[in-house]
Design a protein around this motif. Structure first.
Motif, mmCIF file in Angstrom:
data_model
loop_
_atom_site.group_PDB
_atom_site.id
_atom_site.type_symbol
_atom_site.label_atom_id
_atom_site.label_comp_id
_atom_site.label_asym_id
_atom_site.label_seq_id
_atom_site.Cartn_x
_atom_site.Cartn_y
_atom_site.Cartn_z
ATOM 1 N N GLU A 132 30.683 8.828 95.545
ATOM 2 C CA GLU A 132 30.321 8.841 94.121
ATOM 3 C C GLU A 132 30.001 10.236 93.585
ATOM 4 O OE1 GLU A 132 26.257 7.897 91.855
ATOM 5 O OE2 GLU A 132 26.903 6.397 93.320
ATOM 6 N N GLU A 133 29.261 11.020 94.342
ATOM 7 C CA GLU A 133 28.849 12.337 93.853
ATOM 8 C C GLU A 133 30.062 13.235 93.621
ATOM 9 O OE1 GLU A 133 25.617 15.878 94.918
ATOM 10 O OE2 GLU A 133 25.650 14.008 96.082
ATOM 11 N N ALA A 134 31.018 13.221 94.572
ATOM 12 C CA ALA A 134 32.230 14.039 94.416
ATOM 13 C C ALA A 134 33.086 13.538 93.262
ATOM 14 C CB ALA A 134 33.035 14.019 95.713
ATOM 15 N N ILE A 135 33.115 12.220 93.095
ATOM 16 C CA ILE A 135 33.885 11.637 91.985
ATOM 17 C C ILE A 135 33.315 12.094 90.650
ATOM 18 C CG2 ILE A 135 34.400 9.454 90.802
ATOM 19 C CD1 ILE A 135 34.431 8.143 93.610
ATOM 20 N N THR A 136 31.992 12.005 90.523
ATOM 21 C CA THR A 136 31.338 12.375 89.266
ATOM 22 C C THR A 136 31.550 13.848 88.941
ATOM 23 O OG1 THR A 136 29.670 10.670 89.684
ATOM 24 C CG2 THR A 136 29.156 12.297 88.020
ATOM 25 N N ARG A 183 31.811 4.849 87.558
ATOM 26 C CA ARG A 183 31.216 4.586 86.246
ATOM 27 C C ARG A 183 30.903 5.844 85.452
ATOM 28 N NH1 ARG A 183 26.899 -0.116 85.582
ATOM 29 N NH2 ARG A 183 28.906 -1.200 85.519
ATOM 30 N N PHE A 184 30.383 6.852 86.091
ATOM 31 C CA PHE A 184 29.939 8.039 85.357
ATOM 32 C C PHE A 184 30.955 9.178 85.377
ATOM 33 C CE2 PHE A 184 25.827 6.155 86.991
ATOM 34 C CZ PHE A 184 25.567 5.463 85.815
ATOM 35 N N SER A 185 32.155 8.883 85.847
ATOM 36 C CA SER A 185 33.205 9.896 85.863
ATOM 37 C C SER A 185 33.847 10.020 84.480
ATOM 38 C CB SER A 185 34.284 9.527 86.889
ATOM 39 O OG SER A 185 35.397 10.387 86.788
ATOM 40 N N GLU A 186 34.171 11.260 84.100
ATOM 41 C CA GLU A 186 34.853 11.509 82.833
ATOM 42 C C GLU A 186 36.370 11.425 82.978
ATOM 43 O OE1 GLU A 186 33.404 11.901 79.878
ATOM 44 O OE2 GLU A 186 31.481 11.532 80.873
#
Length: 739
Positions: free
Chosen positions: A525-529, A559-562
């Motif tokens: 998730e962190e890398a995705i965001t 969810r929080f990715s642009e």
């Protein structure tokens, strides 16, 4: 060693033979009627029982029994425990809690945290020292390495304490998280928890943040609409969190997804049968009055659910692992809930039909916390205190206050017990932990331990040490360990060490075990965001993963990715699996929340700057305090048999007379409202300043479908001055007839 500590040790060692017993009751300790139903003891004594007598009061399923680990005078008013890496137990004591119905002297700085040790390996604590003194009702405790994190009531600061000279008493105190804004809520409405979860974040109840440890400090990460719960917070083997809300009479909530992605409760998580509780004695001292009592005077619904835990040990029967244990101190019982995952939807069910896993006939038995210990057993914290409700609800003229005085519950203070739950034929693990001085290279092995306490402890210590030299050993676990839980802990430990490379992550994402894949998606998730498009592309095929849990976590982690591709994947998931309730409801609630926030921001822009500040402050307070009883959207508490408080959304009274609303918040409200009886009463918030009261009211009058003017602090001040002599809650009739 200081002389005072020597005396302290000796006094307890001398008293041990008379204090510690094991419950030898192997037969059913209750009477049953012809149909097999337990016959309730309708006239129990409220007198103090010795530890030996209390042990004989427990009713448990065949094979289970309780052992006493510590009791008064070694400990007093225990409310929370935690173990350090060497197996020493720290006990938070609220020594000033409700010594009478008025709560006299409750905020005096005389409470303590004690450190207990079992020096001879017999499972009984035989050495104790006051580790920290002069505290105000300590409520959050968590060990790091040789440091203990502690937070007190009425404070948002968190400190670490350490004993540097070996005398057992903390002599180093450091601020690790700073927020100097005082917490002025009723002490029942302040945060608890501070558990180190699988994802290397520390979670609490009430507050709208979680923490991440970084080089001696805790860094806050904001939750989009706060966390739920009141007293107690549990996590399972896979990092799922379980909250509870005594004020909302809700035994479990917000366990469908991690609160970082938003709060989520869904109808059907459990039924009304699950909310019903089954004491084995009359329980007259209930805040809800006669509406909360059956004809036999037993509590009919959860009302003080607290201190829950998921059993994760290896010294009780295997079918206990993963069960949620929920203490209910008003009912003098502990619920055992079976947790079921059906296509990603989590449901709870009582393990017994109209009975509880543990119940006591001792009226002073007050289970307020529970925890899996290093020995693989379940530990239960019994405050053993007469009054188990804050003074807002126990004063003169209240139903509960009268019961307390008539039963003399106010006379039982200054005691407390800690028990261990054991099972015949299974010996507790006698291995003494000695991990505080271990290098990380030796800690790696414990990620494969069958007891979750050992796995958590090893992961936490390695992350705190920050030694990246163990990365190869951890990668080997991810790739080759036969144990899925070991592989999961190894992934998160690598992530905590900032040593997780993409190839190892991708290998974990392809793991044959769905829980490993789910956690690997969570780790990603962190890398995705941060915008790693190649990783998003790698994850795209997971839309077709056979596991609903993996697919749901994919939607959450994106969810929080642009990224437009990330948004496209989420849309595809929702369209492809419309019958998956958790996925679709989470998606709906999040975007409803986003829409409401945008509308609220637009509406706020129309307000004067002063009013806008009040509304924004009120939104934060509401999410931390008011959602317990009124619901996060102001629509009431989901699934409650009897709403604890009226809905606020699109409420004509909220849009109406501001003076009436101010009076309610200042002095509280009891009794029926427009003829409807609610399960709880509105506590007085008048101890807070005028701006605090104005902020809450301004928020609810400018959101949730309400459209009314903001309320200024000077308006609150005026009403406060007019009602300064009022010391008891309003009734609805008084408010409507009063000028």
């Amino acid at each position: 060693m200081k002389l005072s500590n020597k005396i302290f040790y000796c006094a307890f060692i001398l008293s041990l033979p008379a204090l510690f017993y094991a419950c030898s009751a192997l037969k059913d300790t209750v009477n049953r009627d012809a149909s097999g139903k337990i016959v309730v003891k309708t006239n129990p004594s409220s007198k103090y029982l010795s530890p030996k007598e209390s042990l004989q009061s427990f009713h448990l399923p065949k094979g289970y029994r309780m052992e006493l680990v510590a009791s008064e005078p070694m400990i007093s008013e225990p409310v929370a425990i935690t173990f350090d890496g060497n197996g020493r137990m720290f006990v938070a004591e609220m020594n000033t809690y409700m010594k009478d119905v008025k709560g006299t002297g409750q905020m005096e700085p005389v409470c303590t945290v004690k450190r207990l040790e079992d020096t001879n390996g017999d499972g009984v604590m035989d050495k104790a020292v006051i580790f920290i003194d002069k505290l105000i009702l300590p409520r959050l405790i968590q060990t790091l390495d040789d440091r203990l994190l502690v937070a007190e009531t009425n404070s948002n600061n968190i400190y670490s304490y350490r004993d540097t000279d070996g005398d057992g008493k903390a002599d180093e105190k450091k601020l690790v998280y700073r927020n100097d804004v005082a917490s002025t809520n009723n002490l029942e409405h302040q945060k608890s928890g501070l558990i180190w979860n699988l994802d290397n974040r520390l979670y609490v109840t009430y507050d709208n943040i979680r923490y991440r440890y970084n080089n001696g400090e805790l860094k806050a990460e904001k939750l989009i609409n706060g966390s739920g719960g009141q007293w107690g917070l549990a996590n399972d083997n896979y990092g799922r969190l379980f909250y509870s809300s005594a004020g909302g009479e809700t035994p479990a909530l917000d366990f469908q997804q991690n609160p970082y992605f938003g709060r989520l409760d869904i109808g059907g998580q459990y039924d009304q049968e699950f909310r019903a509780v089954w004491p084995i004695i009359s329980t007259p001292d209930v805040q809800g009055g006669v509406n909360r009592l059956r004809k036999d005077s037993t509590l009919n619904n959860f009302t003080a659910c607290s201190g829950q835990s998921v059993f994760r040990g290896n010294s009780l029967p295997a079918d206990m692992v993963g069960d949620l244990l929920i203490p209910e101190p008003v009912g003098r019982l502990i619920r055992r809930a079976k947790v079921t995952n059906t296509d990603g939807f989590i449901t709870l069910k009582n393990a017994y039909k109209e009975e509880e896993f543990l119940a006591s006939t001792d009226m002073n038995f007050r289970p307020v916390n529970s925890l899996t210990g290093p020995d693989g057993c379940l530990y239960i914290v019994d405050m053993y205190h007469g009054i188990i409700q804050e003074s807002n609800w126990t004063k003169s003229g209240t139903f509960l206050g009268a019961q307390i005085l008539s039963k003399k519950f106010d006379k039982n203070i200054g005691r407390g017990r800690i028990y261990r739950l054991v099972y015949d034929g299974i010996k507790p693990d006698k291995t003494k932990p000695n991990t505080l001085g271990m290098p990380s290279s030796e800690l790696v092995q414990y990620l494969s331990h069958p007891n979750g306490w050992w796995r958590d402890n090893a992961q936490k210590l390695m992350v705190i040490k920050g030694d990246q030299s163990v990365a190869p050993a951890l990668k080997d676990l991810v790739l080759n360990s036969p144990d899925p839980l070991a592989r999961i802990h190894a992934i998160w430990t690598l992530d905590g060490l900032k040593a997780l490379d993409k190839s190892t992550l991708q290998a974990a994402l392809k793991d044959k075990d769905a829980n490993v894949r789910k956690n690997a998606v969570w780790v990603a998730e962190e890398a995705i965001t941060k915008g790693d498009e190649s990783l998003i592309t790698f994850l795209e095929p997971f839309v077709n993963d056979e596991s609903a849990d993996v697919r749901f976590q994919l939607a959450l982690s994106l969810r929080f990715s642009e990224s437009e591709k990330a948004k496209s994947i989420i849309n595809e998931l929702v369209e492809k699996y419309p019958k998956n309730r958790v996925l679709t409801e989470s998606y709906r609630k999040y975007f409803v929340l986003q829409r409401e926030q945008k509308l609220h921001e637009m509406a706020s822009k129309q307000l004067a700057e002063e009013d806008r500040k009040l509304v924004l402050k009120g939104a934060t307070i509401y999410s931390q305090l008011c959602t317990t009883c009124h619901g996060p959207e102001g629509k009431g508490v989901l699934g409650a048999k009897d709403l604890p408080a009226p809905p606020l959304a699109a409420n004509k009274q909220v849009n109406g007379d501001p003076v009436k609303l101010i009076r309610i918040l200042l002095q509280g409200l009891k009794g029926p409202i427009d003829g409807k009886v609610y399960a709880d009463e509105m506590p007085a918030l008048g101890a807070n300043d005028d701006e605090y009261i104005a902020s809450i009211l301004s928020y609810i009058r400018n959101g949730m479908g309400n459209k009314a003017s903001a309320i200024k602090p000077n308006e609150v001040k005026k009403v406060r001055e007019q009602t300064v002599n009022r010391a008891h809650p309003w009734t609805w009739a008084e408010l409507n007839s009063s000028k």
